[in-house]
Design an enzyme around this catalytic site. Structure first.
Site, short mmCIF file in Angstrom:
data_model
loop_
_atom_site.label_atom_id
_atom_site.label_comp_id
_atom_site.label_asym_id
_atom_site.label_seq_id
_atom_site.Cartn_x
_atom_site.Cartn_y
_atom_site.Cartn_z
N TYR A 157 -21.68 -90.17 117.78
CA TYR A 157 -20.26 -90.25 118.17
C TYR A 157 -19.78 -91.68 118.31
CZ TYR A 157 -20.60 -85.34 119.62
OH TYR A 157 -20.78 -84.00 119.66
N GLY A 166 0.16 -98.85 143.30
CA GLY A 166 -1.02 -98.06 142.95
C GLY A 166 -2.18 -98.31 143.90
N GLU A 192 -5.03 -100.44 128.40
CA GLU A 192 -3.90 -99.52 128.53
C GLU A 192 -2.58 -100.10 128.01
OE1 GLU A 192 -2.92 -96.90 132.30
OE2 GLU A 192 -2.18 -98.93 132.57
N TYR A 251 -7.81 -93.37 136.95
CA TYR A 251 -7.80 -92.77 138.29
C TYR A 251 -9.22 -92.58 138.83
CZ TYR A 251 -3.00 -92.32 136.93
OH TYR A 251 -1.74 -92.64 136.52
N GLU A 252 -10.21 -92.58 137.91
CA GLU A 252 -11.62 -92.42 138.34
C GLU A 252 -12.07 -93.58 139.22
OE1 GLU A 252 -10.36 -92.14 135.40
OE2 GLU A 252 -11.15 -90.39 134.38
N ARG A 298 6.05 -96.43 145.38
CA ARG A 298 6.54 -97.49 144.50
C ARG A 298 8.00 -97.85 144.74
NH1 ARG A 298 2.89 -99.20 140.97
NH2 ARG A 298 1.22 -97.83 140.25
N MET A 358 -7.45 -98.53 132.30
CA MET A 358 -6.22 -98.85 133.01
C MET A 358 -5.95 -100.35 133.08
SD MET A 358 -5.21 -96.90 136.46
CE MET A 358 -4.22 -95.41 136.33
N ASP A 409 4.88 -107.86 142.33
CA ASP A 409 6.27 -107.52 142.66
C ASP A 409 6.45 -107.28 144.16
OD1 ASP A 409 7.25 -107.80 140.15
OD2 ASP A 409 7.16 -105.67 139.64
N LYS A 439 -3.09 -107.19 146.34
CA LYS A 439 -3.73 -105.95 145.89
C LYS A 439 -3.40 -105.64 144.45
CE LYS A 439 -1.59 -102.79 144.94
NZ LYS A 439 -0.65 -101.72 144.56
N THR A 440 -4.28 -105.16 143.68
CA THR A 440 -4.09 -104.42 142.42
C THR A 440 -5.40 -104.41 141.63
OG1 THR A 440 -2.97 -104.14 140.31
CG2 THR A 440 -3.05 -106.39 141.09
N ASP A 487 -5.52 -104.08 138.64
CA ASP A 487 -5.24 -104.71 137.34
C ASP A 487 -5.72 -106.16 137.26
OD1 ASP A 487 -4.06 -102.33 136.89
OD2 ASP A 487 -2.05 -103.10 136.44
P1 FBP Z 1 -0.35 -101.56 140.85
O1 FBP Z 1 0.08 -102.63 139.90
O2 FBP Z 1 0.73 -101.04 141.69
O3 FBP Z 1 -1.54 -101.99 141.65
O4 FBP Z 1 -0.86 -100.31 140.01
C1 FBP Z 1 -1.67 -100.48 138.92
C2 FBP Z 1 -1.93 -99.21 138.15
O5 FBP Z 1 -3.11 -98.59 138.58
C3 FBP Z 1 -1.99 -99.52 136.67
O6 FBP Z 1 -3.28 -99.90 136.29
C4 FBP Z 1 -1.49 -98.27 136.04
O7 FBP Z 1 -0.87 -98.50 134.82
C5 FBP Z 1 -0.49 -97.75 137.03
O8 FBP Z 1 -0.87 -98.27 138.28
C6 FBP Z 1 -0.41 -96.26 137.08
O9 FBP Z 1 0.67 -95.89 137.86
P2 FBP Z 1 0.76 -94.55 138.69
O10 FBP Z 1 -0.01 -94.77 139.94
O11 FBP Z 1 2.19 -94.43 138.99
O12 FBP Z 1 0.18 -93.46 137.86
#
Ligand code: FBP
Length: 548
Positions: A239, A77, A307, A420-421, A141, A246, A172, A198-199, A201
């Site tokens: 609200y 990602g 998430e 994704y934002e 991936r 994520m 991974d 990288k990530t 997360d």
């Molecule tokens: P990585 O672990 O590859 O860095 O990706 C993280 C992530 O953004 C997660 O937060 C999310 O669940 C997933 O990728 C979404 O996957 P995709 O890019 O396939 O929609």
């Protein structure tokens, strides 16, 4: 390509480097290492890359580097700062020898296997300095796991004269980078492999890696949005906002966003699992807070939801596991026409405990659990709209309480999902500097002939020039884990540590945040220009982890 004023201004930003990387760089070998667990097994699997020393980079005499060709791969990602790793690598290579070349493998690891690549020139690199995204060469991936894939890599490296590959990825991908390094050493083909952490997360961290890149920027973007929503909530006062964040597995992003914005509630998956909570327990917790706030006249608020939550609820985890096993290539199930038939079929096949959990789920979610599967046959948890599930269940419970005269408030809820934002946002100064440094470090590891190492930049809560640079053998971060039924060597994934300072701080304050009218924090947008106190702050997670 047209550019925004910020992009233009940002392209001239010169990332800050640790002092050790600003001039000539010498490498010092530190202590020999061993894996975090399962030492014998890991040593047997990695006879050539196990036990190598830590590397420290210092100012000093630099060895001459002949012109070399290097390949770079973005894996998994997107995460803000990936382009700067490549820029740092490019600049480092050119500084050590202007005749060196950098090739980018296109679309992730598959580019290496399918021989899809491009030469990265100064013009291309200059266009991507300090930008978000992975579009310079694309990502993917595909897992680099099998020897035929490694051999295809050798073919293209020979063709292009590449003697080192840099893999920018998560736990991974870096595990696989080490497997590749070991294989290439065993084959004696002269190709080094270096990994970069990288990530967004934030779950690739340990004793050596303080944080993965991208986590800082992504959390800042989400926290800005949460802060804006909170200001709206406390203005309109009508609200409840349920916000899913994520983070495929660990709850680091949700926790960091909670620390930055102080919502009324933030669910932490690791705590849910540790307390063996059910979905109903979570719903009741939310309901109790809503009822209490309603009694104080506050019919609004924010709830953050990680998430990965669904897979950390023990009963749901069992249900998902049963569904994964039951539905893998199940022709009988696929032949059924209607949702009702499928629901009945599934109910008939589940264990009594899981059947009960499945039966209590709203129909839409139960359907999602049986539908969306990834190529490995697993439920794609990121597609499960937990925020909607919780809203539905909370609304139902509140209606019951209203009927019993125990709740007099008004519940109007809105759902959001932020992921994704933030993944491709323009990197914060922290990520821009960190990533550029990582790229430079990778260059020096390559120049020193190292392989099976991850680029290391530490001391990250200090100003960038005090950061420490070096390399850590990837095997040092490994242990054996069961994956798809087999024991495999992998880099340990870091979940939220419930005894760690970030969670403890959150736990000590959440009560106050739940009931209050005015504890929200509004972080505002990432600032790229201005005082360091505004522009260069690391995450709360890092600061709390490092405050001793
Ligand atoms: P990585 O672990 O590859 O860095 O990706 C993280 C992530 O953004 C997660 O937060 C999310 O669940 C997933 O990728 C979404 O996957 P995709 O890019 O396939 O929609």
């Amino acid at each position: 390509m047209q550019k925004s004023p910020l992009q233009i201004a940002r392209s001239t930003y010169q990332p800050k480097l640790p002092k050790a990387l600003q001039g000539k760089v010498a490498l010092q070998e530190g202590a020999l290492t061993q894996s975090v667990a399962d030492q014998e097994e890991i040593k047997n699997l990695f006879p050539n890359t196990y036990g190598m020393p830590l590397i420290h980079m210092v100012e000093g005499e630099e060895k001459q580097m002949p012109a070399i060709n290097v390949g770079v791969i973005l894996s998994g990602g997107q995460a803000p700062g990936g382009h700067n790793v490549i820029c740092g690598l490019f600049d480092g290579l050119k500084r050590l020898n202007p005749d060196s070349k950098l090739y980018g493998f296109l679309g992730g690891p598959s580019g290496l296997i399918d021989h899809q690549y491009m030469l990265l020139t100064k013009e291309i690199i200059d266009d991507y300095r300090n930008t978000g995204g992975f579009d310079i060469i694309g990502s993917g991936r595909t897992k680099l796991e099998e020897t035929w894939q490694f051999d295809k890599g050798i073919e293209i490296c020979k063709e292009l004269g590449i003697s080192a590959i840099v893999i920018i990825g998560g736990d991974d991908s870096n595990t696989n980078a080490c497997v590749l390094a070991e294989y290439y050493l065993q084959k004696g083909c002269g190709i080094q492999v270096i990994g970069c952490p990288k990530t967004i997360d934030g779950d690739l961290k340990n004793e050596m890696i303080e944080t993965s890149f991208g986590f800082d920027t992504a959390c800042k973007v989400y926290s800005e949005l949460i802060g804006n929503i909170q200001r709206d909530a406390s203005s309109a006062k009508k609200y409840w906002h349920f916000i899913r964040l994520m983070g495929r597995s660990a709850s680091h992003i949700a926790l960091e966003c909670a620390l930055q914005s102080q919502p009324n509630m933030c669910i932490i998956s690791e705590e849910v699992e540790a307390n063996n909570m059910t979905l109903n327990d979570i719903v009741n917790q939310i309901v109790d807070m809503i009822v209490a706030r309603a009694e104080a006249g506050l019919n609004y608020g924010t709830v953050l939801i990680p998430e990965g939550l669904i897979e950390f609820i023990p009963a749901m985890k069992r249900l998902i596991q049963e569904l994964n096993d039951m539905l893998a290539d199940n022709e009988e199930f696929l032949a059924l026409d209607t949702d009702d038939e499928k629901r009945q079929y599934v109910k008939g096949m589940l264990s009594p405990e899981s059947r009960e959990v499945y039966r209590d789920l709203p129909k839409g979610i139960a359907r999602q659990l049986t539908m969306d599967r990834d190529p490995h046959g697993n439920v794609q948890v990121s597609l499960i709209e937990t925020e909607k599930l919780l809203i539905e269940m909370v609304a139902k419970r509140l209606a019951t309480l209203k009927g019993e005269g125990k709740y007099k408030g008004k519940f109007s809820a809105l759902n959001h999902f932020f992921g994704y934002e933030g993944r491709c946002a323009i990197p914060s100064n922290f990520d821009a500097d960190y990533c550029y440094s990582i790229g430079m470090v990778a260059t020096h590891l390559i120049a020193a002939g190292k392989t099976g190492y991850m680029a290391l930049v530490q001391n990250l809560t200090a100003p960038a020039q005090e950061w420490k640079a070096g390399g850590v053998p990837i095997t040092m971060m490994m242990n054996m884990e069961r994956r798809h039924g087999k024991l495999k060597p992998v880099i340990q994934k870091a979940l939220v540590d419930l005894n760690g300072a970030p969670f403890q701080y959150f736990a000590a304050h959440r009560q106050e945040w739940a009931s209050s009218q005015s504890n929200y924090i509004y972080p505002g947008p990432i600032q790229y220009f201005g005082p360091a106190s505004v522009c260069d702050q690391p995450t709360h997670t890092l600061k709390l982890e490092q405050s001793k």
